[in-house]
Write an enzyme that holds these catalytic residues in place. Structure first.
Site, short mmCIF file in Angstrom:
data_model
loop_
_atom_site.label_atom_id
_atom_site.label_comp_id
_atom_site.label_asym_id
_atom_site.label_seq_id
_atom_site.Cartn_x
_atom_site.Cartn_y
_atom_site.Cartn_z
N LYS A 187 1.42 -19.88 12.30
CA LYS A 187 1.91 -19.23 13.52
C LYS A 187 1.21 -17.88 13.66
O LYS A 187 1.67 -16.86 13.15
CB LYS A 187 3.42 -19.06 13.48
CG LYS A 187 4.02 -18.72 14.85
CD LYS A 187 3.83 -19.86 15.82
CE LYS A 187 4.42 -19.57 17.19
NZ LYS A 187 4.15 -20.65 18.15
N SER B 184 3.88 -24.66 21.49
CA SER B 184 5.07 -23.90 21.11
C SER B 184 6.23 -24.24 22.06
O SER B 184 6.66 -25.38 22.10
CB SER B 184 4.75 -22.40 21.10
OG SER B 184 5.59 -21.72 20.21
#
Length: 588
Positions: free
Chosen positions: A194, A388
């Site tokens: 991430k 996401s």
């Protein structure tokens, strides 16, 4: 008395200035709307040529806002067609007896490759009509050539430039700048891949981030190489070698290597078009641009009672209403609810082009998708990026359709807390005195660093949301939580790899998703309804004028550096926990 006249003249001046501004707003609105009406009345003549010029940033659907892409220099509105209208027009032109062929003007502005692929695939389908496609440009780079390579003939100006030098992606790391001004970003995340907040805490890419960028860019690059090689009847390795080693350094090189069909000036292109149209040299060629042709093209069978709803989720996902270029949780959830409750709507296609955003807003939309999927088919069509939070809202769908070069995944969560203590105290001389009721009542304030206990609390919140995220993906994709976790961790995937690991079901564009939706709903005749409905243009005139003017003048001052300003503006508005990929969609 002097003061009286002073205030009187000031008031009069303010009134006059307001009237002048209002005049320009109204004049601009009238001009934009009049231009739109003129386009709608465009006459299509026999033996016309559809002109495809993509020298602008292509939106997912055509805006009905008179100030969309408004040019304050010329005081004229732009009626640039969105992807939905471009695809419809090419598809309709294939069976339109008045259209003889397509002319591609290669002054193409870089757009994302997934968007260009949908146009490219529609052009390939158009060729089945046996009508011609000619592409011509003075400067041809990768994005333009990706489209042009499907043409029957590709030409370049004899003194033009063809630039095929491979792909590059640049990420700007700002930690050094933040250090200089006394600001520290505290990043709390779940997922080793991430990387959305990485530029704020590091001065270089992490190994994990570099690995995932190489992976998904490699997928996009391979599609680029394979697609063009197939169209130009070259070997993929041969074409890759041409790009990797910059073997095209002149138009003559491009011709010798079989990438183009000839070197011609514009007048010679016109001569070839006259020959194809069987016209005399003195006769005018009747070009019609998609911006004018689109008014004559309808979605599906307009007399059909049954409908398929296409719900657009384009931009950053935000809480509440959102702006025109954002996915507001309120209007998107409302659109999904409306589609579910409307008995004439038999299936839903959720078109996603979003890097994600607010985790809470994503969950609000996700809930409506789940409820709708229980009563009618829901098909997801992914555009350039559905990552996401963009993947979060896609997960419950019956079928997920994406392009091989779509950017997706990034299943992870992060939060950024700004510590500006050094800036505020040491550089600005500000001192803060507090009175607190509650140990954590000032958690996240920018005047101090977080304590270890506060970081632990934030990490626990992030971990909880991540677990919820992968659980919902597992339910939607019919995978185990362990399977999802192994391909999640915030990792970004190209569509070609996402299909291998079960994140998507099929390759294709919006048209393919609609076809699947119709089949799932057992529909042979249907019409398309687009949601959320665009607001009445007049309701947005004042707001759009102000926003467009502001953007225009900032862009004029910053030029190519505007993208950095826009990125920092996005960071300024990052509140709450984010399920987002920090992505500007630009591969050079």
């Amino acid at each position: 008395m002097k003061q009286f006249f002073k205030f009187l003249f000031a008031s009069m001046l303010g009134t006059v200035l307001s009237i002048v501004v209002l005049f320009f707003i109204l004049a601009a609105a009238i001009a934009a709307i009049a231009g739109s009406d003129k386009d709608d009345k465009a006459e299509l003549k026999e033996h016309s040529v559809l002109r495809l010029s993509l020298d602008y940033s292509i939106a997912e659907r055509t805006s009905d806002n008179p100030f969309h892409n408004f040019d304050f220099a010329s005081m004229e509105g732009s009626n640039d067609p969105g992807l939905n209208d471009i695809l419809k027009c090419i598809r309709h032109a294939a069976t339109d007896n008045k259209i003889e062929g397509i002319y591609i003007d290669l002054s193409i502005r870089p757009n994302d490759y997934a968007t260009l692929k949908e146009i490219r695939d529609e052009l390939i389908a158009f060729k089945k009509s046996k009508k011609f496609i000619i592409a011509y440009g003075e400067i041809i780079e990768e994005h333009g050539y990706y489209i042009a390579s499907v043409a029957d003939k590709v030409y370049i100006n004899p003194t033009g430039t063809m630039l095929l030098d491979g792909f590059a992606y640049t990420s700007t790391y700002v930690k050094g700048m933040l250090d200089k001004i006394g600001v520290q970003a505290e990043l709390i995340r779940h997922g080793k891949f991430k990387a959305a907040g990485e530029p704020f805490i590091a001065n270089k890419m992490s190994d994990e981030n570099r690995r995932q960028i190489e992976s998904f860019m490699g997928g996009v690059y391979d599609d680029f190489i394979t697609s063009i090689a197939n169209s130009r009847k070259l070997k993929a390795d041969e074409f890759k070698n041409i790009c990797n080693n910059l073997l095209v350094q002149s138009p003559e090189d491009a011709k010798r290597l079989g990438l183009i069909d000839g070197l011609k000036y514009q007048d010679e292109i016109d001569t070839e078009l006259h020959e194809k149209l069987k016209k005399e040299a003195k006769d005018k060629i009747d070009f019609i641009d998609i911006s004018k042709y689109k008014s004559q093209v309808k979605d599906g069978n307009i007399t059909a009672k049954d409908k398929i709803a296409v719900i657009y989720a384009v931009g950053e996902i935000v809480d509440g209403e959102g702006e025109e270029n954002q996915v507001g949780s309120a209007p998107t959830a409302e659109a999904m609810s409306k589609a579910r409750k409307d008995s004439t709507i038999k299936a839903v296609v959720l078109r996603i082009n979003s890097p994600g955003g607010s985790a809470l807003a994503s969950d609000v939309i996700w809930r409506e998708v789940v409820l709708t999927q229980k009563v009618k088919p829901v098909i997801v069509s992914m555009g350039a990026v559905a990552a996401s939070g963009g993947y979060y809202i896609a997960a419950p769908a019956d079928v997920i359709v994406a392009e091989p070069n779509t950017i997706t995944g990034s299943i992870g969560v992060f939060g950024i807390i700004i510590n500006a203590e050094k800036l505020l105290k040491d550089k600005l001389g500000l001192k803060f005195e507090k009175v607190k009721f509650g140990e954590y009542s000032d958690l996240g304030t920018p005047d101090r660093a977080m304590t270890a206990a506060e970081k632990a609390i934030m990490q626990k919140i992030i971990d909880r949301i991540y677990t919820d995220f992968i659980t919902k993906v597992a339910q939607g994709r019919k995978l185990t939580i362990e399977q999802v976790d192994s391909i999640a961790q915030g990792r970004v995937w190209a569509g070609v790899d996402a299909k291998k690991i079960g994140l998507i079901d099929a390759f294709g564009g919006l048209k393919d998703a609609i076809t699947i939706a119709a089949k799932k709903a057992n529909l042979t005749e249907y019409k398309i309804t687009n949601l959320p409905q665009q607001k009445d243009p007049f309701e947005k005139i004042l707001k759009s004028f102000s926003a467009s003017a502001s953007t225009y003048f900032v862009k004029e001052q910053l030029g190519d550096d505007y993208k950095y300003y826009a990125q920092m503006k996005k960071i300024q508005h990052m509140h709450g926990v984010k399920a987002r990929m920090l992505w500007d969609g630009e591969i050079q």
